[in-house]
Design a protein around this motif. Structure first.
Motif, PDB file in Angstrom:
ATOM      1  N   ALA A 154       0.811  -1.224   0.000  1.00 21.87           N
ATOM      2  CA  ALA A 154       0.000   0.000   0.000  1.00 21.87           C
ATOM      3  C   ALA A 154       0.841   1.268   0.000  1.00 21.87           C
ATOM      4  CB  ALA A 154      -0.927  -0.001   1.212  1.00 21.87           C
ATOM      5  N   GLY A 155       0.380   2.253  -0.757  1.00 22.69           N
ATOM      6  CA  GLY A 155       0.913   3.605  -0.670  1.00 22.69           C
ATOM      7  C   GLY A 155       0.039   4.411   0.276  1.00 22.69           C
ATOM      8  N   ILE A 156       0.656   4.980   1.314  1.00 22.39           N
ATOM      9  CA  ILE A 156      -0.089   5.683   2.368  1.00 22.39           C
ATOM     10  C   ILE A 156       0.475   7.087   2.556  1.00 22.39           C
ATOM     11  CG2 ILE A 156      -0.803   5.647   4.784  1.00 22.39           C
ATOM     12  CD1 ILE A 156      -1.876   3.266   3.178  1.00 22.39           C
ATOM     13  N   LEU A 157      -0.412   8.064   2.682  1.00 21.40           N
ATOM     14  CA  LEU A 157      -0.016   9.418   3.027  1.00 21.40           C
ATOM     15  C   LEU A 157      -0.317   9.670   4.493  1.00 21.40           C
ATOM     16  CD1 LEU A 157      -1.351  11.443  -0.034  1.00 21.40           C
ATOM     17  CD2 LEU A 157       0.798  10.217   0.226  1.00 21.40           C
ATOM     18  N   MET A 158       0.566  10.411   5.145  1.00 25.10           N
ATOM     19  CA  MET A 158       0.398  10.716   6.570  1.00 25.10           C
ATOM     20  C   MET A 158       0.589  12.207   6.787  1.00 25.10           C
ATOM     21  SD  MET A 158       0.021   9.817   9.770  1.00 25.10           S
ATOM     22  CE  MET A 158       0.064  10.941  11.165  1.00 25.10           C
ATOM     23  N   VAL A 159      -0.431  12.879   7.322  1.00 26.86           N
ATOM     24  CA  VAL A 159      -0.370  14.316   7.590  1.00 26.86           C
ATOM     25  C   VAL A 159      -0.718  14.542   9.050  1.00 26.86           C
ATOM     26  CG1 VAL A 159      -1.179  16.595   6.904  1.00 26.86           C
ATOM     27  CG2 VAL A 159      -1.117  14.748   5.215  1.00 26.86           C
TER      28      VAL A 159
END
Length: 258
Positions: free
Chosen positions: A149-154
């Motif tokens: 999985a490609g995951i973004l974290m902000v």
């Protein structure tokens, strides 16, 4: 002209304003005395255009905009606007930002669009009819293994979220395939809807600012919840949110984020 066609026409015109000013000079300001919270003269120019167009066609509707100038009419219909989602990127000529327009009825997204005029990518949705990229149907990815999985974290700007965010980011680096931060929450969620990435964790997000992207992801088969696992509130109040392609990756992200 129906609502969806009005949204598409209006957001394209707003995109022309943005393109005309992208390489020019303009005033840059900060909001609430926070040097990391950027707003530009062009944000306000596009905001005035969008609010003006909506008032012409829907004078009795409420309007919420991140940059102000809207109306609180008490109508069951509300327009949620973000003139430039990713203003910091725009102010540095990083071509990852978007204009966002959404119509809500009784706080539920009805139709909306997210437009990056630099890449000419127009994401849109009609409730119950699907999500589209430049008029072509789109769906979330079918990836279900976290290691793929490609995951973004902000994490967000709140100091109290920093340790929380750092802890999650370490776990993402250990387990996810790719972890990134791009700088436009509306586009982030549209990328999930288009199957480019599988999920996003936000430590601080106003659902109203990105109401169009939430509608797009839902229509594309994705899932959005509060970090607690419950339903998010479509409001201006910052929330911790998880958005994903709706596979078991969503549960994995919730477990990481609590």
């Amino acid at each position: 002209m129906d609502t969806y066609d009005f949204i598409i026409s209006t957001i394209k015109k707003a995109g022309e304003i943005l393109l005309e000013n992208y390489r020019g000079s303009y005033e840059k300001m900060t909001k609430h005395g926070d040097a990391r919270n950027i707003v530009t003269e062009i944000d306000l120019k596009i905001n005035d255009f969008l609010v003006g167009e909506i008032k012409k066609t829907s004078p009795n509707h409420a309007i919420y905009s991140e940059e102000g100038g809207g109306l609180n009419s008490g109508s069951e219909f509300m327009w949620a606007l973000d003139p430039i989602d990713g203003s910091a990127n725009f102010s540095r000529r990083i071509p990852h930002f978007a204009i966002s327009i959404c119509l809500l009825k009784s706080k539920l997204p009805v139709a909306g669009a997210v437009y990056n005029p630099i890449t000419n990518e127009l994401f849109s949705f009609r409730a119950g009819e699907g999500a589209f990229l430049n008029d072509q149907p789109m769906k979330v990815s079918t990836v279900s293994e976290f290691s793929q999985a490609g995951i973004l974290m902000v994490t967000g700007k709140k100091p109290e979220n920093r340790d929380w965010g750092v802890g999650i980011y370490r776990k993402l680096l250990d387990g996810a395939n790719k972890t990134r931060i791009f700088g436009s929450s509306a586009l982030d969620i549209c990328f999930v809807a288009d199957g480019r990435i599988e999920g996003v964790i936000y430590g601080e997000l106003s659902a109203l600012d990105i109401a169009a992207a939430l509608g797009i992801l839902t229509e594309a088969g994705g899932k959005i919840t509060a970090v607690s696992g419950g339903q998010i509130g479509i409001s201006a109040e910052p929330q911790k949110i998880v958005a994903s392609n709706g596979t078991k990756i969503h549960d994995k992200l919730l477990n990481l984020a609590v």
